[in-house]
Motif scaffolding. Sequence first.
Motif, short mmCIF file in Angstrom:
data_model
loop_
_atom_site.label_atom_id
_atom_site.label_comp_id
_atom_site.label_asym_id
_atom_site.label_seq_id
_atom_site.Cartn_x
_atom_site.Cartn_y
_atom_site.Cartn_z
N MET A 1 -8.69 6.50 8.09
CA MET A 1 -8.91 5.53 7.01
C MET A 1 -8.74 4.11 7.51
O MET A 1 -9.59 3.26 7.31
CB MET A 1 -7.88 5.76 5.89
CG MET A 1 -8.26 6.86 4.94
SD MET A 1 -9.79 6.48 4.10
CE MET A 1 -10.31 8.11 3.70
N GLU A 2 -7.57 3.90 8.18
CA GLU A 2 -7.29 2.54 8.65
C GLU A 2 -8.32 2.09 9.68
O GLU A 2 -8.76 0.94 9.68
CB GLU A 2 -5.88 2.45 9.26
CG GLU A 2 -4.82 2.23 8.22
CD GLU A 2 -3.80 3.35 8.19
OE1 GLU A 2 -3.63 4.02 9.22
OE2 GLU A 2 -3.18 3.57 7.13
N GLN A 3 -8.69 3.02 10.57
CA GLN A 3 -9.67 2.67 11.59
C GLN A 3 -11.01 2.31 10.98
O GLN A 3 -11.65 1.34 11.37
CB GLN A 3 -9.87 3.85 12.55
CG GLN A 3 -9.00 3.75 13.78
CD GLN A 3 -9.17 4.92 14.70
OE1 GLN A 3 -10.05 5.75 14.50
NE2 GLN A 3 -8.32 4.97 15.70
N ARG A 4 -11.41 3.12 10.00
CA ARG A 4 -12.70 2.87 9.37
C ARG A 4 -12.66 1.52 8.62
O ARG A 4 -13.59 0.74 8.71
CB ARG A 4 -13.05 4.02 8.43
CG ARG A 4 -14.26 3.78 7.57
CD ARG A 4 -15.22 4.98 7.58
NE ARG A 4 -16.36 4.75 6.70
CZ ARG A 4 -17.48 4.15 7.05
NH1 ARG A 4 -17.64 3.71 8.29
NH2 ARG A 4 -18.46 3.97 6.20
N ALA A 5 -11.54 1.29 7.91
CA ALA A 5 -11.40 0.02 7.19
C ALA A 5 -11.44 -1.15 8.16
O ALA A 5 -12.09 -2.17 7.91
CB ALA A 5 -10.09 0.00 6.41
N ALA A 6 -10.78 -0.99 9.32
CA ALA A 6 -10.76 -2.06 10.30
C ALA A 6 -12.16 -2.29 10.86
O ALA A 6 -12.58 -3.43 11.07
CB ALA A 6 -9.78 -1.72 11.42
N LEU B 1 -7.29 -2.17 1.71
CA LEU B 1 -8.66 -1.71 1.98
C LEU B 1 -8.71 -0.20 2.29
O LEU B 1 -9.57 0.50 1.74
CB LEU B 1 -9.27 -2.55 3.11
CG LEU B 1 -10.77 -2.42 3.30
CD1 LEU B 1 -11.54 -2.62 2.02
CD2 LEU B 1 -11.28 -3.38 4.37
N PRO B 2 -7.79 0.34 3.10
CA PRO B 2 -7.86 1.78 3.38
C PRO B 2 -7.71 2.64 2.12
O PRO B 2 -8.43 3.62 1.94
CB PRO B 2 -6.70 2.01 4.34
CG PRO B 2 -6.44 0.70 4.98
CD PRO B 2 -6.78 -0.33 3.94
N MET B 3 -6.78 2.27 1.23
CA MET B 3 -6.59 3.04 -0.02
C MET B 3 -7.84 2.96 -0.89
O MET B 3 -8.27 3.95 -1.48
CB MET B 3 -5.39 2.49 -0.80
CG MET B 3 -4.05 2.93 -0.27
SD MET B 3 -3.81 4.72 -0.37
CE MET B 3 -2.07 4.84 0.11
N THR B 4 -8.42 1.77 -0.98
CA THR B 4 -9.63 1.60 -1.79
C THR B 4 -10.77 2.43 -1.20
O THR B 4 -11.55 3.06 -1.92
CB THR B 4 -10.02 0.11 -1.84
OG1 THR B 4 -8.87 -0.64 -2.20
CG2 THR B 4 -11.13 -0.14 -2.85
N LEU B 5 -10.83 2.45 0.12
CA LEU B 5 -11.85 3.23 0.82
C LEU B 5 -11.73 4.70 0.44
O LEU B 5 -12.73 5.38 0.14
CB LEU B 5 -11.63 3.04 2.33
CG LEU B 5 -12.77 3.36 3.26
CD1 LEU B 5 -14.00 2.56 2.89
CD2 LEU B 5 -12.35 3.04 4.69
N LEU B 6 -10.49 5.19 0.41
CA LEU B 6 -10.25 6.58 0.05
C LEU B 6 -10.73 6.86 -1.38
O LEU B 6 -11.41 7.86 -1.65
CB LEU B 6 -8.75 6.88 0.17
CG LEU B 6 -8.27 8.23 -0.37
CD1 LEU B 6 -8.87 9.35 0.47
CD2 LEU B 6 -6.76 8.32 -0.34
#
Lengths: 295, 286
Positions: free
Chosen positions: A1-6, A207-212
């Motif tokens: 998640m974090e990687q994708r958000a980054a 951003l990672p939580m929103t992405l999820l």
Amino acid sequence: MEQRAAALSTRSIKTSSKVLALDKIIELIDLTTLEGADTPGKVRSLATKAIQPDPSDRGTPHVAALCVYGDMVPYAVDALRDFNRSRNGDAIQIAAVATAFPSGRASLEVKCADTAEAVAAGADEIDMVIDRGAFLSGRHEEVFEQIRTVKEACQRPDGSYAHLKVILETGELSTYDNVHKASWLAILAGADFIKTSTGKVVPAATLPMTLLMLEVVRDWYRLTSKRVGVKPAGGIRSSKDAIRYLVAVAETAGEAWLHPSLFRFGASSLLDDVLLQRQRMKTGHYSGPDYVTID
Amino acid sequence: MSRLMIPKTYKLYLNGAFVRSESGRSYKVSDDNGIFVANVAMASRKDAREAVVAARVAFAGWSGASAYNRGQVLYRIAELMEGRREQFVEEVYRAEGGGKEAAASQVEGAIDTWVWYAGWADKYAQVAGNANPVSGPYFNLSVPEPTGVVATIAGRRPCLLSLVSLIAPALVSGNTVVAFPSQAHPLPALSLSEVLATSDVPKGVVNILSGSPAEIAPWLASHADVNALDLTGAEDLNWIELQMSAAETLKRIIPPETAAWAAWRSLDRILAFTEIKTIWHTKSVI
């Protein structure tokens, strides 16, 4: 998640797209005031800003909604009445937080009464909080039932429903697993929107939580062809951050979600920064906080 | 046995931190004989914008600090510069040549300038302020207050003294500063930022950006959140154009001067970046 958000955050945005993105952000903002010190006067001045965010540029779009506490709904309705009448269809929605916001610590009866009162006062949207205590103790069914009951309380006398946004408070659910579960739970219980946070807990929207959450609504759409909205709220203060969210929405749920009916920013100071950046784009020089209205 | 060389990395001083330029750019700095000394960060207009944001945020705290406190902080800068005297002399000498004595006298001049302005911190308001005579039962008081965020372009030589002579008077009254030191000789100024970082100057109060003033100054001149522009060291730039651009947002301006450096220590320099506030107060109840 974090990687994708980054990875999504490193996308470079060209000037022409940035101009469009800034207008889009304004159209997606739930302009919010949720302070203990709120007054009818503050709600009225915020309503004026919602209608005409930048008095120096009449081409500025209006925001999506005004988000206030339940007892402030009548003042918001009053302040927006003339504008909304003149706009048939393209109105500024009135969102009210309900169900013992922000903690959610009240009996179900109180929560339902809170909701019904806001709807009766004229709220178009209800932002409810889930019982995080119950959810974290594993009493998922109880949370599900509460959301369903509040949804019932959103019904108007004519049979239509106020839009229900369910606040998960991701900062308290803390793990991706919990947020994933809670998102599904809220959608199955009838949420029209899932919202990250109240803005009263740190961390708020990330951003990672929103992405999820965007992935969950995407999966739900694939299963049922029904679209549920997402609203990150709290902590999004700069245009740069907001543009990153737009990229994440387009790349995850799809561009159909870049519409006020499916994506919102819960924010108060974000609008000011967007207006500064807009002025910069328009005039060619940097603007300053002295050149936007004070809330 | 010979030691491994440990060359210093010179960065921008932005919001209390030492950072590289967001643009990733850098440029070479040579000594007086044209021999390479160091690579330094080359600030972009976005770095300048960040610096203005930092200076704006820092303004409330710094202008709100008591005059005594600001005086103490400025004096503390002088104390720490004194402790690193040798380093500054060496850097100024390498940059400008012209003998160690000249370099030493420039560094001493810079240190003394801090002390001189530190002394003014709790006095300038008495000298410039007034109790005005009015016909009525009122006190009518005028007091100078800091203008806000000051963008400073320092001259080419003397590279250290010019920068200190420009930022110290702006700081005394409570302004915050975004400063461009000499493009050709930025190293003493960047070492000064290390002194500032460790001498109780709150973060964001002084931001020092190495790079090309010719490139960045127009952005600062037109920036609506910059309140004043010190062009004393901008004689090589198109400073008339900069003044016209700054006039759009009614900035205070000091145009380039040719006066000797010593003459720059003046109360006028402090007052150039202050605004006079006048207050009426009834005295009938006393």
